[in-house]
Design a protein around this motif. Structure first.
Motif, PDB file in Angstrom:
ATOM      1  N   TYR A   1     -17.367  23.293  41.454  1.00  0.00           N
ATOM      2  CA  TYR A   1     -16.800  22.219  40.647  1.00  0.00           C
ATOM      3  C   TYR A   1     -17.489  22.234  39.286  1.00  0.00           C
ATOM      4  N   VAL A   2     -16.689  22.196  38.205  1.00  0.00           N
ATOM      5  CA  VAL A   2     -17.231  22.333  36.856  1.00  0.00           C
ATOM      6  C   VAL A   2     -16.449  21.410  35.916  1.00  0.00           C
ATOM      7  N   PRO A   3     -17.100  20.840  34.888  1.00  0.00           N
ATOM      8  CA  PRO A   3     -16.331  20.072  33.917  1.00  0.00           C
ATOM      9  C   PRO A   3     -15.181  20.937  33.375  1.00  0.00           C
ATOM     10  N   THR A   4     -14.025  20.351  33.243  1.00  0.00           N
ATOM     11  CA  THR A   4     -12.815  21.111  32.913  1.00  0.00           C
ATOM     12  C   THR A   4     -12.979  21.967  31.661  1.00  0.00           C
ATOM     13  N   GLU A   5     -13.664  21.458  30.656  1.00  0.00           N
ATOM     14  CA  GLU A   5     -13.803  22.238  29.423  1.00  0.00           C
ATOM     15  C   GLU A   5     -14.660  23.488  29.617  1.00  0.00           C
ATOM     16  N   ALA A   6     -15.484  23.515  30.663  1.00  0.00           N
ATOM     17  CA  ALA A   6     -16.342  24.672  30.940  1.00  0.00           C
ATOM     18  C   ALA A   6     -15.704  25.653  31.923  1.00  0.00           C
ATOM     19  N   ALA A   7     -14.537  25.322  32.473  1.00  0.00           N
ATOM     20  CA  ALA A   7     -13.916  26.163  33.506  1.00  0.00           C
ATOM     21  C   ALA A   7     -13.576  27.574  33.028  1.00  0.00           C
ATOM     22  N   PRO A   8     -12.971  27.759  31.844  1.00  0.00           N
ATOM     23  CA  PRO A   8     -12.647  29.135  31.440  1.00  0.00           C
ATOM     24  C   PRO A   8     -13.877  30.044  31.365  1.00  0.00           C
TER      25      PRO A   8
ATOM     26  N   SER B   1      -8.481  33.964  40.637  1.00  0.00           N
ATOM     27  CA  SER B   1      -9.066  32.719  41.139  1.00  0.00           C
ATOM     28  C   SER B   1      -7.963  31.680  41.270  1.00  0.00           C
ATOM     29  N   PHE B   2      -8.320  30.568  41.884  1.00  0.00           N
ATOM     30  CA  PHE B   2      -7.424  29.428  41.984  1.00  0.00           C
ATOM     31  C   PHE B   2      -8.181  28.219  41.473  1.00  0.00           C
ATOM     32  N   SER B   3      -7.492  27.347  40.745  1.00  0.00           N
ATOM     33  CA  SER B   3      -8.121  26.145  40.198  1.00  0.00           C
ATOM     34  C   SER B   3      -7.236  24.933  40.435  1.00  0.00           C
TER      35      SER B   3
ATOM     36  N   PRO C   1     -23.418   5.195  37.251  1.00  0.00           N
ATOM     37  CA  PRO C   1     -22.341   5.989  37.854  1.00  0.00           C
ATOM     38  C   PRO C   1     -21.469   6.625  36.768  1.00  0.00           C
ATOM     39  N   GLU C   2     -21.035   7.852  37.020  1.00  0.00           N
ATOM     40  CA  GLU C   2     -20.251   8.626  36.037  1.00  0.00           C
ATOM     41  C   GLU C   2     -19.026   9.233  36.718  1.00  0.00           C
ATOM     42  N   GLU C   3     -17.933   9.336  35.980  1.00  0.00           N
ATOM     43  CA  GLU C   3     -16.738  10.057  36.412  1.00  0.00           C
ATOM     44  C   GLU C   3     -16.376  11.048  35.322  1.00  0.00           C
ATOM     45  N   VAL C   4     -16.101  12.296  35.723  1.00  0.00           N
ATOM     46  CA  VAL C   4     -15.852  13.379  34.775  1.00  0.00           C
ATOM     47  C   VAL C   4     -14.629  14.175  35.223  1.00  0.00           C
ATOM     48  N   PRO C   5     -13.705  14.488  34.298  1.00  0.00           N
ATOM     49  CA  PRO C   5     -12.625  15.419  34.662  1.00  0.00           C
ATOM     50  C   PRO C   5     -13.239  16.779  35.006  1.00  0.00           C
ATOM     51  N   GLU C   6     -12.986  17.247  36.221  1.00  0.00           N
ATOM     52  CA  GLU C   6     -13.552  18.514  36.666  1.00  0.00           C
ATOM     53  C   GLU C   6     -12.464  19.425  37.223  1.00  0.00           C
ATOM     54  N   THR C   7     -12.803  20.695  37.301  1.00  0.00           N
ATOM     55  CA  THR C   7     -11.939  21.712  37.877  1.00  0.00           C
ATOM     56  C   THR C   7     -12.643  22.321  39.074  1.00  0.00           C
TER      57      THR C   7
END
Length: 114
Positions: free
Chosen positions: A10-17, A38-40, A63-69
């Motif tokens: 699981y990674v923050p979406t902006e770091a996925a590529p 891969s699959f995301s 507490p934190e919520e982050v868009p992740e991939t």
């Protein structure tokens, strides 16, 4: 065919590529005449940094919520150290959430995808 494992991370979406590229370069996602497979799927990561943490996102005790991939990719078991090292090196979090497990990537005739 060499035994295969799967990485799920699981990674923050902006770091996925960048993470997909790093694990692909390390040998993950090799299927026949293809590489970097891969699959995301997108989701929301939730966490609370505890005292002693140095969070890349958020603040201690908040507490934190982050868009992740969620990224999934298979790899030859012999490449585990290289793939996990590449994933951790490309990941922005202090403590990334990931898992690895064995998979059966063989076809019914006994051949495989690696």
């Amino acid at each position: 065919m060499e035994p295969m494992d799967c990485l799920v991370i699981y990674v923050p979406t902006e770091a996925a590529p960048a993470l997909r590229h790093a694990i692909g370069d390390a040998g993950a996602g090799r299927l026949g005449n293809y590489s970097h497979c891969s699959f995301s799927v997108e989701g929301t990561g939730r966490f609370t940094p505890l005292p002693g943490a140095s969070p890349a996102i958020g603040a201690v005790n908040a507490p934190e919520e982050v868009p992740e991939t969620r990224i999934e990719a298979i790899y030859p078991r012999s490449r585990r150290a290289a793939v996990v090292d590449a994933a951790l090196s490309a990941h922005p979090y202090e403590t990334p959430a990931f898992m690895t497990f064995p998979v059966d990537a063989s076809l019914p005739d006994g051949t495989g995808s690696g």
